[in-house]
Design a protein around this motif. Structure first.
Motif, short mmCIF file in Angstrom:
data_model
loop_
_atom_site.label_atom_id
_atom_site.label_comp_id
_atom_site.label_asym_id
_atom_site.label_seq_id
_atom_site.Cartn_x
_atom_site.Cartn_y
_atom_site.Cartn_z
N VAL A 271 0.83 -1.21 0.00
CA VAL A 271 0.00 0.00 0.00
C VAL A 271 0.87 1.26 0.00
O VAL A 271 0.59 2.23 -0.72
CB VAL A 271 -0.95 0.00 1.22
N CYS A 272 1.92 1.25 0.80
CA CYS A 272 2.80 2.41 0.90
C CYS A 272 3.48 2.73 -0.44
O CYS A 272 3.65 3.89 -0.80
CB CYS A 272 3.84 2.19 1.99
N ALA A 273 3.88 1.68 -1.16
CA ALA A 273 4.54 1.89 -2.46
C ALA A 273 3.59 2.56 -3.45
O ALA A 273 3.99 3.44 -4.22
CB ALA A 273 5.05 0.56 -3.01
N ILE A 274 2.33 2.15 -3.43
CA ILE A 274 1.35 2.75 -4.34
C ILE A 274 1.13 4.23 -4.01
O ILE A 274 1.15 5.09 -4.90
CB ILE A 274 0.01 1.98 -4.27
N VAL A 275 0.96 4.53 -2.72
CA VAL A 275 0.75 5.92 -2.30
C VAL A 275 1.96 6.79 -2.64
O VAL A 275 1.83 7.89 -3.18
CB VAL A 275 0.44 5.99 -0.79
N GLY A 276 3.16 6.28 -2.32
CA GLY A 276 4.37 7.04 -2.62
C GLY A 276 4.57 7.25 -4.10
O GLY A 276 4.97 8.34 -4.54
N GLY A 277 4.28 6.23 -4.91
CA GLY A 277 4.42 6.35 -6.35
C GLY A 277 3.51 7.43 -6.91
O GLY A 277 3.92 8.23 -7.76
N ILE A 278 2.26 7.45 -6.44
CA ILE A 278 1.31 8.47 -6.91
C ILE A 278 1.79 9.88 -6.54
O ILE A 278 1.72 10.82 -7.34
CB ILE A 278 -0.08 8.21 -6.31
N ALA A 279 2.33 10.04 -5.31
CA ALA A 279 2.81 11.35 -4.87
C ALA A 279 3.96 11.85 -5.75
O ALA A 279 4.00 13.03 -6.13
CB ALA A 279 3.26 11.28 -3.41
N PHE A 280 4.88 10.95 -6.12
CA PHE A 280 5.99 11.36 -6.98
C PHE A 280 5.51 11.69 -8.39
O PHE A 280 6.02 12.62 -9.03
CB PHE A 280 7.06 10.27 -7.01
N TYR A 291 4.74 25.18 -1.40
CA TYR A 291 3.89 24.55 -0.39
C TYR A 291 3.31 23.22 -0.90
O TYR A 291 3.22 22.25 -0.15
CB TYR A 291 2.78 25.51 0.04
N VAL A 292 2.94 23.19 -2.17
CA VAL A 292 2.47 21.93 -2.76
C VAL A 292 3.62 20.93 -2.82
O VAL A 292 3.43 19.72 -2.56
CB VAL A 292 1.88 22.17 -4.16
N MET A 293 4.83 21.41 -3.14
CA MET A 293 6.00 20.55 -3.13
C MET A 293 6.19 19.90 -1.76
O MET A 293 6.43 18.69 -1.65
CB MET A 293 7.26 21.35 -3.48
N MET A 294 6.08 20.71 -0.72
CA MET A 294 6.28 20.21 0.64
C MET A 294 5.22 19.18 1.01
O MET A 294 5.54 18.15 1.63
CB MET A 294 6.27 21.38 1.62
N VAL A 295 3.97 19.43 0.62
CA VAL A 295 2.88 18.49 0.93
C VAL A 295 3.09 17.15 0.22
O VAL A 295 2.97 16.08 0.83
CB VAL A 295 1.50 19.09 0.55
N LEU A 296 3.44 17.20 -1.07
CA LEU A 296 3.63 15.96 -1.83
C LEU A 296 4.83 15.16 -1.32
O LEU A 296 4.77 13.93 -1.23
CB LEU A 296 3.80 16.29 -3.32
N LEU A 297 5.92 15.87 -0.99
CA LEU A 297 7.08 15.16 -0.44
C LEU A 297 6.77 14.59 0.93
O LEU A 297 7.26 13.52 1.29
CB LEU A 297 8.29 16.11 -0.36
#
Length: 392
Positions: A271-280, A291-297
């Motif tokens: 699950v974590c890999a899917i969420v992290g992949g979408i964020a990147f 601020y959007v950069m900080m939220v996504l990272l």
């Protein structure tokens, strides 16, 4: 407090100092080289020296660990880190920095490998995920604070490096107060020449997260400062954006570790890999909005910032205790190889293609790992079968 728990908390404090050191030194040297007009490719090659040192020393670390013990191996790493940190400000030549960063990599790898194996040894199987997550959390806290040291640079090049040297002294004092220990002895029937192949065969999925974490960490700390400066962001913003990834991992480090103790490491990492992949994948859409950069990272960090510790805990689930140090060696090599590849691949991408493609690459790697978790049918009973085979 028992001596075991006291040792655990000393290791937690020491690794937080080591995390701060690495969190500051990587972007600090990247910024210094960028200010000197060094190309992104050469900057990436110089950053890779740290991880070349890690890869070169990793296959041999099991030898001193078994001969001189956990604490002594950590102390050797601390000495090498101290020497390299003290010498870097004295020189500005690219080649000299390359070799000093290799020395830092050897010291870092010695320290982290020994401390990780020590925590894995003293942790109860029922709380292994939580304790290793605490280890990752301590490293993450230090790593997230590290880039703030970039703001010390206007005071003089010696100030950030001098701060690190003071912290090393604190680590030496803490380590001097705990008793040295040694890992479990290898069963005589285990065949040394087959040890690495056996670990790779049984625990291959658990070893991938160390590669992914190394690639992501180095991409963000080694390549993002260059990417940011070239897109018009100031050093001050870089020092605030970079910690977002690790701050995110701090928020979920312990909950994910505890959750993995209850429902399984593989399910959590999927699950974590899917969420992290979408964020990147979404990161390029942030444009110049910091601020959007900080939220996504932060989201990416919350999802995959604990990958190294979760992978190590998963390898301990799959392998006999005597083979966990071998898995730690392979994980360290994976981390180092990924960290060598990341700044060089990213440097080429930024030079010949669009800068934001470095984030799409990280996202793609995470999605591929998620697919591997989804289709893998690794059974925990393999550990018991392997243990029986080794005792025959």
């Amino acid at each position: 407090m028992s001596s075991t728990r006291y040792t655990f908390w000393v290791l937690i404090l020491v690794v937080s100092i080591a995390g701060l050191s690495q969190g500051l030194s990587i972007p600090l040297l990247a910024v210094l080289l960028e200010q000197q007009g060094v190309s992104t490719v050469m900057n990436g090659l110089n950053a890779a020296a740290l991880y070349i040192g890690m890869v070169l020393i990793s296959p041999w670390l099991e030898i001193p660990l078994r001969r001189i013990g956990y604490r002594s191996t950590i102390l050797v790493g601390m000495v090498l880190l101290t020497i390299a940190t003290a010498l870097i400000p004295l020189f500005s030549h690219l080649i000299v920095w390359f070799f000093l960063r290799m020395l830092m990599g050897i010291g870092d790898s010695s320290l982290h490998y020994s401390s990780q194996m020590w925590v894995t040894k003293i942790a109860s199987p029922k709380t292994r995920g939580r304790d290793l997550s605490m280890y990752g959390l301590a490293y993450g806290v230090g790593f997230s604070v590290g880039p703030l040291g970039l703001n010390l640079l206007p005071l003089g090049i010696w100030v950030p490096f001098g701060t690190l040297l003071v912290l090393y002294v604190v680590a030496f004092i803490l380590l001097a107060r705990i008793k040295n220990e040694f890992p479990d002895k290898i069963v005589q029937t285990e065949k040394k020449q087959n040890k690495y192949a056996t670990v790779l065969r049984v625990g291959w999925l658990a070893l991938i997260p160390s590669f992914l974490y190394g690639f992501m960490e180095t991409s963000l700390n080694g390549s993002f400062p260059v990417y940011a400066l070239r897109t018009g962001l100031s050093i001050e913003w870089v020092s605030l954006i970079l910690p977002s990834f690790v701050v995110g991992s701090i928020i979920l480090q312990m909950p994910l570790g505890s959750l993995s103790d209850r429902i399984g490491r593989k399910q959590v990492m999927l699950v974590c890999a899917i969420v992290g992949g979408i964020a990147f994948f979404l990161f390029p859409l942030s444009g110049e909005n910091v601020y959007v950069m900080m939220v996504l990272l932060a989201i990416a960090g919350a999802a995959v910032g604990s990958f190294y510790s979760l992978g190590l805990a998963y390898s301990a689930d799959l392998l006999p205790a005597s083979m966990v140090p071998t898995a730690g060696i392979i994980a360290g090599i994976n981390f180092g190889v990924a960290s060598i590849l990341a700044p060089n691949v990213n440097g080429v991408l930024m030079q010949v293609w669009e800068p934001w493609t470095i984030f799409w690459l990280m996202g793609a790697l995470l999605i591929v790992f998620a697919a591997a978790c989804l289709f893998n049918r690794q059974a925990n009973s393999d550990k018991d079968q392997l243990q029986v085979q080794l005792q025959k």
